[in-house]
Design a protein around this motif. Structure first.
Motif, mmCIF file in Angstrom:
data_model
loop_
_atom_site.group_PDB
_atom_site.id
_atom_site.type_symbol
_atom_site.label_atom_id
_atom_site.label_comp_id
_atom_site.label_asym_id
_atom_site.label_seq_id
_atom_site.Cartn_x
_atom_site.Cartn_y
_atom_site.Cartn_z
ATOM 1 N N ILE A 171 6.779 21.063 14.380
ATOM 2 C CA ILE A 171 5.416 21.553 14.168
ATOM 3 C C ILE A 171 4.756 20.612 13.168
ATOM 4 O O ILE A 171 5.334 20.311 12.118
ATOM 5 C CB ILE A 171 5.407 22.989 13.586
ATOM 6 C CG1 ILE A 171 6.021 23.971 14.590
ATOM 7 C CG2 ILE A 171 3.993 23.415 13.215
ATOM 8 C CD1 ILE A 171 6.008 25.421 14.130
ATOM 9 N N ALA A 172 3.554 20.137 13.499
ATOM 10 C CA ALA A 172 2.834 19.265 12.566
ATOM 11 C C ALA A 172 1.695 20.038 11.921
ATOM 12 O O ALA A 172 1.031 20.835 12.586
ATOM 13 C CB ALA A 172 2.291 18.053 13.301
ATOM 14 N N VAL A 173 1.492 19.814 10.616
ATOM 15 C CA VAL A 173 0.323 20.388 9.953
ATOM 16 C C VAL A 173 -0.804 19.355 10.041
ATOM 17 O O VAL A 173 -0.558 18.155 9.962
ATOM 18 C CB VAL A 173 0.613 20.781 8.477
ATOM 19 C CG1 VAL A 173 1.709 21.839 8.407
ATOM 20 C CG2 VAL A 173 0.988 19.571 7.626
ATOM 21 N N SER A 174 -2.020 19.861 10.222
ATOM 22 C CA SER A 174 -3.145 18.936 10.440
ATOM 23 C C SER A 174 -3.752 18.440 9.139
ATOM 24 O O SER A 174 -4.549 17.507 9.137
ATOM 25 C CB SER A 174 -4.217 19.650 11.262
ATOM 26 O OG SER A 174 -4.650 20.803 10.553
ATOM 27 N N TYR A 175 -3.383 19.075 8.015
ATOM 28 C CA TYR A 175 -4.090 18.794 6.757
ATOM 29 C C TYR A 175 -3.399 17.739 5.868
ATOM 30 O O TYR A 175 -3.837 17.480 4.763
ATOM 31 C CB TYR A 175 -4.252 20.108 5.969
ATOM 32 C CG TYR A 175 -2.956 20.866 5.768
ATOM 33 C CD1 TYR A 175 -2.021 20.466 4.816
ATOM 34 C CD2 TYR A 175 -2.659 21.992 6.542
ATOM 35 C CE1 TYR A 175 -0.832 21.157 4.644
ATOM 36 C CE2 TYR A 175 -1.470 22.684 6.385
ATOM 37 C CZ TYR A 175 -0.560 22.256 5.434
ATOM 38 O OH TYR A 175 0.623 22.929 5.256
ATOM 39 N N GLY A 176 -2.295 17.163 6.363
ATOM 40 C CA GLY A 176 -1.513 16.250 5.502
ATOM 41 C C GLY A 176 -2.022 14.817 5.495
ATOM 42 O O GLY A 176 -3.220 14.580 5.650
ATOM 43 N N TYR A 177 -1.093 13.877 5.324
ATOM 44 C CA TYR A 177 -1.469 12.469 5.127
ATOM 45 C C TYR A 177 -1.361 11.644 6.416
ATOM 46 O O TYR A 177 -2.327 11.018 6.832
ATOM 47 C CB TYR A 177 -0.606 11.841 4.015
ATOM 48 C CG TYR A 177 -0.549 12.662 2.741
ATOM 49 C CD1 TYR A 177 -1.646 13.412 2.312
ATOM 50 C CD2 TYR A 177 0.600 12.687 1.954
ATOM 51 C CE1 TYR A 177 -1.589 14.158 1.147
ATOM 52 C CE2 TYR A 177 0.662 13.424 0.785
ATOM 53 C CZ TYR A 177 -0.429 14.163 0.387
ATOM 54 O OH TYR A 177 -0.368 14.890 -0.764
ATOM 55 N N ASN A 178 -0.192 11.581 7.019
ATOM 56 C CA ASN A 178 0.066 10.815 8.247
ATOM 57 C C ASN A 178 -0.604 9.445 8.283
ATOM 58 O O ASN A 178 -1.144 9.028 9.317
ATOM 59 C CB ASN A 178 -0.290 11.620 9.511
ATOM 60 C CG ASN A 178 0.296 10.981 10.757
ATOM 61 O OD1 ASN A 178 1.379 10.378 10.708
ATOM 62 N ND2 ASN A 178 -0.409 11.047 11.876
ATOM 63 N N HIS A 179 -0.608 8.757 7.167
ATOM 64 C CA HIS A 179 -1.107 7.379 7.115
ATOM 65 C C HIS A 179 -2.542 7.257 7.639
ATOM 66 O O HIS A 179 -2.936 6.223 8.195
ATOM 67 C CB HIS A 179 -0.157 6.439 7.871
ATOM 68 C CG HIS A 179 1.282 6.730 7.556
ATOM 69 N ND1 HIS A 179 1.837 6.444 6.318
ATOM 70 C CD2 HIS A 179 2.263 7.334 8.272
ATOM 71 C CE1 HIS A 179 3.099 6.857 6.312
ATOM 72 N NE2 HIS A 179 3.380 7.400 7.470
ATOM 73 N N GLY A 180 -3.302 8.340 7.476
ATOM 74 C CA GLY A 180 -4.706 8.315 7.867
ATOM 75 C C GLY A 180 -4.939 8.470 9.368
ATOM 76 O O GLY A 180 -6.070 8.358 9.840
ATOM 77 N N ARG A 181 -3.890 8.735 10.141
ATOM 78 C CA ARG A 181 -4.016 8.867 11.595
ATOM 79 C C ARG A 181 -3.937 10.344 11.998
ATOM 80 O O ARG A 181 -3.242 11.127 11.350
ATOM 81 C CB ARG A 181 -2.862 8.134 12.315
ATOM 82 C CG ARG A 181 -2.627 6.709 11.874
ATOM 83 C CD ARG A 181 -3.664 5.750 12.370
ATOM 84 N NE ARG A 181 -3.897 5.863 13.798
ATOM 85 C CZ ARG A 181 -4.890 5.227 14.441
ATOM 86 N NH1 ARG A 181 -5.737 4.474 13.749
ATOM 87 N NH2 ARG A 181 -5.040 5.361 15.741
ATOM 88 N N PRO A 182 -4.611 10.737 13.079
ATOM 89 C CA PRO A 182 -4.479 12.142 13.520
ATOM 90 C C PRO A 182 -3.072 12.428 14.057
ATOM 91 O O PRO A 182 -2.524 11.601 14.806
ATOM 92 C CB PRO A 182 -5.519 12.268 14.643
ATOM 93 C CG PRO A 182 -6.110 10.926 14.864
ATOM 94 C CD PRO A 182 -5.519 9.945 13.903
ATOM 95 N N VAL A 183 -2.492 13.570 13.690
ATOM 96 C CA VAL A 183 -1.121 13.895 14.129
ATOM 97 C C VAL A 183 -1.026 14.092 15.645
ATOM 98 O O VAL A 183 0.046 13.932 16.219
ATOM 99 C CB VAL A 183 -0.529 15.151 13.437
ATOM 100 C CG1 VAL A 183 0.032 14.818 12.095
ATOM 101 C CG2 VAL A 183 -1.509 16.296 13.374
ATOM 102 N N GLU A 184 -2.143 14.396 16.284
ATOM 103 C CA GLU A 184 -2.172 14.581 17.747
ATOM 104 C C GLU A 184 -1.579 13.367 18.463
ATOM 105 O O GLU A 184 -0.962 13.494 19.522
ATOM 106 C CB GLU A 184 -3.624 14.748 18.254
ATOM 107 C CG GLU A 184 -4.250 16.061 17.929
ATOM 108 C CD GLU A 184 -4.897 16.098 16.551
ATOM 109 O OE1 GLU A 184 -4.668 15.172 15.735
ATOM 110 O OE2 GLU A 184 -5.608 17.072 16.277
ATOM 111 N N GLU A 185 -1.796 12.199 17.898
ATOM 112 C CA GLU A 185 -1.340 10.950 18.535
ATOM 113 C C GLU A 185 0.154 10.951 18.835
ATOM 114 O O GLU A 185 0.610 10.247 19.719
ATOM 115 C CB GLU A 185 -1.628 9.762 17.601
ATOM 116 C CG GLU A 185 -3.071 9.350 17.584
ATOM 117 C CD GLU A 185 -3.320 8.161 16.670
ATOM 118 O OE1 GLU A 185 -4.479 7.750 16.602
ATOM 119 O OE2 GLU A 185 -2.365 7.648 16.034
#
Ligand SMILES: O=C(O)COP(=O)(O)O
Ligand SMILES: [Mg+2]
Length: 233
Positions: free
Chosen positions: A201-215
């Motif tokens: 499960i991914a949270v949408s509010y984090g960092y992810n290197h500035g990329r959307p987690v949807e990717e």
């Protein structure tokens, strides 16, 4: 306890859940950026904007330092070589001194951990943050008691996105990796879970290197940790 969406798409009674730390449970960006800028200033390097530092978090402290000295996400050896050891030393001291000055738990974190804990789901904290910072931060935020196992970025031979921390977790908790799932904010969490053979499960509010987690096509994306649960009577 798990809402119907998670029940139908996930595992109705997970035996374990692995939580990422930075960008998932805790917004640690202000204190990390502050320690990093203290380091850069001492080395007579230009300080970095918090929004830039945010994109560099998630692969451990050594990588953060290399990225900052190179001023880019893919570090260039000639930029950090020679400065790295000193920068790491200064950062470690600076961050230890103000680990929990401005860091805070995201909404509903304590409530969700508490509910899972009360329902005897085995919880593990699996971060790439060095263990020397992880343990005092958990203590300071008063969430350390919820975790049966805490794995830092330097606890094992490999960190996320390697599957090793998740495989080790399952082994230690005497469960199958596929009987639980990972909750994280970044590519390393999603790839680690895929490599280990569990859902994520991914949270949408984090960092992810500035990329959307949807990717990265996680199994589910949530905007608030409370979406993990439905109210327990
Ligand atoms: O890179 C870090 O230090 C933090 O990483 P985490 O998102 O795995 O907690
Ligand atoms: Mg993270």
């Amino acid at each position: 306890m798990f809402n119907s969406f998670i029940k139908s798409h996930f595992i109705s009674s997970p035996k374990w859940i692995g939580f990422d730390l930075d960008g998932t449970l805790v917004n640690s960006l202000p204190d990390i950026a502050n320690a990093l800028n203290k380091t850069l200033t001492q080395l007579k390097q230009p300080p970095k904007d918090m929004e830039i530092v945010k994109n560099w978090i998630g692969n451990g402290v050594p990588m953060l330092i290399k990225r900052a000295l190179s001023n880019q996400i893919n570090p260039i050896e000639s930029c950090y070589q020679g400065l790295f050891d000193e920068a790491l030393h200064i950062f470690n001291q600076a961050y230890q001194d103000s680990l929990c000055q401005d860091s805070y738990l995201y909404p509903n974190v304590k409530e969700v951990l508490n509910k899972l804990y009360e329902h005897h789901v085995s919880l593990a904290l699996i971060t790439n943050k060095p263990i020397e910072f992880t343990l005092p931060l958990l203590k300071n935020l008063e969430i350390e008691k919820y975790f049966k196992l805490v794995i830092g970025g330097d606890s094992l031979a490999e960190k996320k996105p390697s599957p090793l921390p998740l495989q080790y977790t399952a082994e230690q908790l005497s469960v199958e990796v596929s009987d639980g799932f990972m909750v994280g904010d970044s590519s390393s969490d999603i790839i680690s879970a895929r490599n280990a053979g569990c859902k994520v499960i991914a949270v949408s509010y984090g960092y992810n290197h500035g990329r959307p987690v949807e990717e990265l096509s996680p199994d589910l994306i949530i905007d608030d940790l409370s979406e993990l649960l439905e109210a327990v009577e």
